[in-house]
Design an enzyme around this catalytic site. Structure first.
Site, PDB file in Angstrom:
ATOM      1  N   ALA B  92     -14.185 -30.028 -17.833  1.00 56.35           N
ATOM      2  CA  ALA B  92     -14.307 -30.071 -16.374  1.00 56.35           C
ATOM      3  C   ALA B  92     -12.959 -30.264 -15.697  1.00 56.35           C
ATOM      4  CB  ALA B  92     -15.244 -31.205 -15.986  1.00 56.35           C
ATOM      5  N   LYS B  93     -12.000 -30.801 -16.435  1.00 55.92           N
ATOM      6  CA  LYS B  93     -10.650 -31.054 -15.916  1.00 55.92           C
ATOM      7  C   LYS B  93     -10.691 -31.768 -14.565  1.00 55.92           C
ATOM      8  CE  LYS B  93      -8.708 -27.203 -18.582  1.00 55.92           C
ATOM      9  NZ  LYS B  93      -9.950 -26.526 -19.051  1.00 55.92           N
ATOM     10  N   ARG B  94     -11.566 -32.783 -14.486  1.00 58.21           N
ATOM     11  CA  ARG B  94     -11.648 -33.557 -13.253  1.00 58.21           C
ATOM     12  C   ARG B  94     -10.470 -34.519 -13.147  1.00 58.21           C
ATOM     13  NH1 ARG B  94     -14.743 -29.853 -12.728  1.00 58.21           N
ATOM     14  NH2 ARG B  94     -16.900 -29.978 -12.029  1.00 58.21           N
TER      15      ARG B  94
END
Lengths: 272, 272
Positions: B92-94
């Site tokens: 998700a690379k949040r």
């Protein structure tokens, strides 16, 4: 929405306020919780109360994503409810490899029709460019954020240029897009730094979070950050949307937004 | 899942393969498109075909988010279909301010029950820490990615330490969590760099994308990156899940995954 249209809205409303729709189900007044879609109902009433006082709405996507599929439905309905002459920001802080960023762009610009999205710069050019291919859609790139951890990496100074990481982000990204497609996130908590950033990016709009609950000062931010086309969208979320936790929440939100908008009118006077 | 359990799975399956479920509706074989949920049906058959050959699945969230609410339903069903002894990664690379990161953590660790999530480091400590509060859940922090834009900022050298940004990320983040909670994303495209990163983080698992379609070499990555507990999860997506675009897609996926797993078995032999 393009840059000229955005500045027209700022002049028309004497406001550069962005209202953050960080709608937390646990903070929605109890009388709304039996509604079919409490999050949308809350947003709808906040929008009705503040639409004449602000030029932008910024839902932070995390608040909707945390609710699963029905959160995305509330977000979509909220976005459809906002009139087209108000700028919309998907505060999503996405950033992935190129073909994946293209999917996020499709999600936020096509599936939903946001005007802009916040993007994290860590993965570089090909993670940002797919968002720039859509006409009249904007990238708002994280530059210098207002959270406590911002200094961990953003202030690292580069041996090559002597610039800090957030300055490198601002300088390099200007090779990717003009001020008609690109804005920067610049935190309000250290207002004097905004002056230095304005020198690096004279024409770009800055999205400035951190006013209100996070302690930023609107007059200072405006003094150091404003340019000839205003160049600022100043976000306030909690102070406005949670001004009251009771049945009068929308009236209280309107009252808080009015205070900010009136201060902005004064600050804009020197410009207009 | 904890680190010991993950290593047990690697030994049991003689594999450190992660299958990337980057399921693109436009690439799903036509005979599946009339299914009630084509994305889930595709994933289900890929999982059935590869479950004995891999230790992890990594859906890239963008592919699901691009489909709106029904994409999230497909994702949730996929996750529920994966047995609990297989490690799951929400790619998700949040990365957001603290209270917002907490919401993302809730979305991926509680609403869905992923074992881990990829996180972008740009906003620093308070954007990462909320993900670390969940027992047996992991943060996989972007360090040195494999995309073309990776060099734009990740290679900036810091005047203070002489370290590059991605090295600073690896060093500083070790103050936030142990190798039992924290992994790093380390791209496969420049395998020899992985050796340098292994020196900085001897005990951490690395999630290594970029094998196959992106050109990384498994033997080189393993030579430079492996530690005593393997320490590698090597991701392959397109090469496996799109090995055929026809009715035999699952068999073809199994065949490709078997090739990778057999090479991994050889590479693990020196270790086990």
């Amino acid at each position: 929405m393009n840059r000229t249209q955005l500045f027209e809205q700022i002049k028309k409303k004497s406001s550069y306020l962005c209202v953050g729709l960080d709608t937390d189900v646990d903070k929605i007044p109890t009388h709304l919780r039996s509604a079919a879609d409490p999050v949308f109902e809350f947003n709808k009433q906040i929008i009705d109360a503040t639409i004449d006082l602000c030029v932008a709405y910024k839902p932070n996507i995390a608040f909707y994503e945390a609710l699963g599929p029905k959160g995305w439905e509330s977000l979509q309905k909220t976005l459809e409810y906002i009139p087209k002459d108000v700028f919309t920001i998907a505060d999503a802080k996405r950033g992935d490899i190129g073909n994946t960023s293209a999917l996020y762009a499709k999600a936020f610009f096509e599936h939903m029709s946001f005007d802009s999205i916040t993007v994290a710069p860590y993965m570089g050019e090909d993670s940002v460019k797919p968002f720039l291919k859509f006409k009249n859609k904007w990238v708002i790139l994280l530059a210098h954020t207002s959270n406590p951890g911002a200094d961990d990496f953003q202030l690292l100074q580069s041996t090559g240029s002597g610039k800090k990481l957030y300055e490198e982000v601002i300088l390099k990204s200007q090779q990717w897009a003009t001020p008609d497609k690109l804005m920067y996130v610049v935190g309000a908590t250290q207002a004097e730094k905004i002056g230095g950033i304005r020198v690096l990016a004279p024409d770009h709009f800055f999205l400035v979070p951190g006013i209100g609950a996070q302690g930023g000062d609107l007059a200072q931010v405006s003094k150091f950050g404003m340019n000839k086309q205003c160049g600022l969208l100043v976000n306030s979320a909690r102070n406005i949307i949670y001004a009251s936790s009771d049945k009068d929440f929308a009236t209280a939100a309107k009252s808080e937004a009015t205070k900010v908008r009136n201060e902005m009118e004064n600050l804009l006077n020197s410009l207009l």
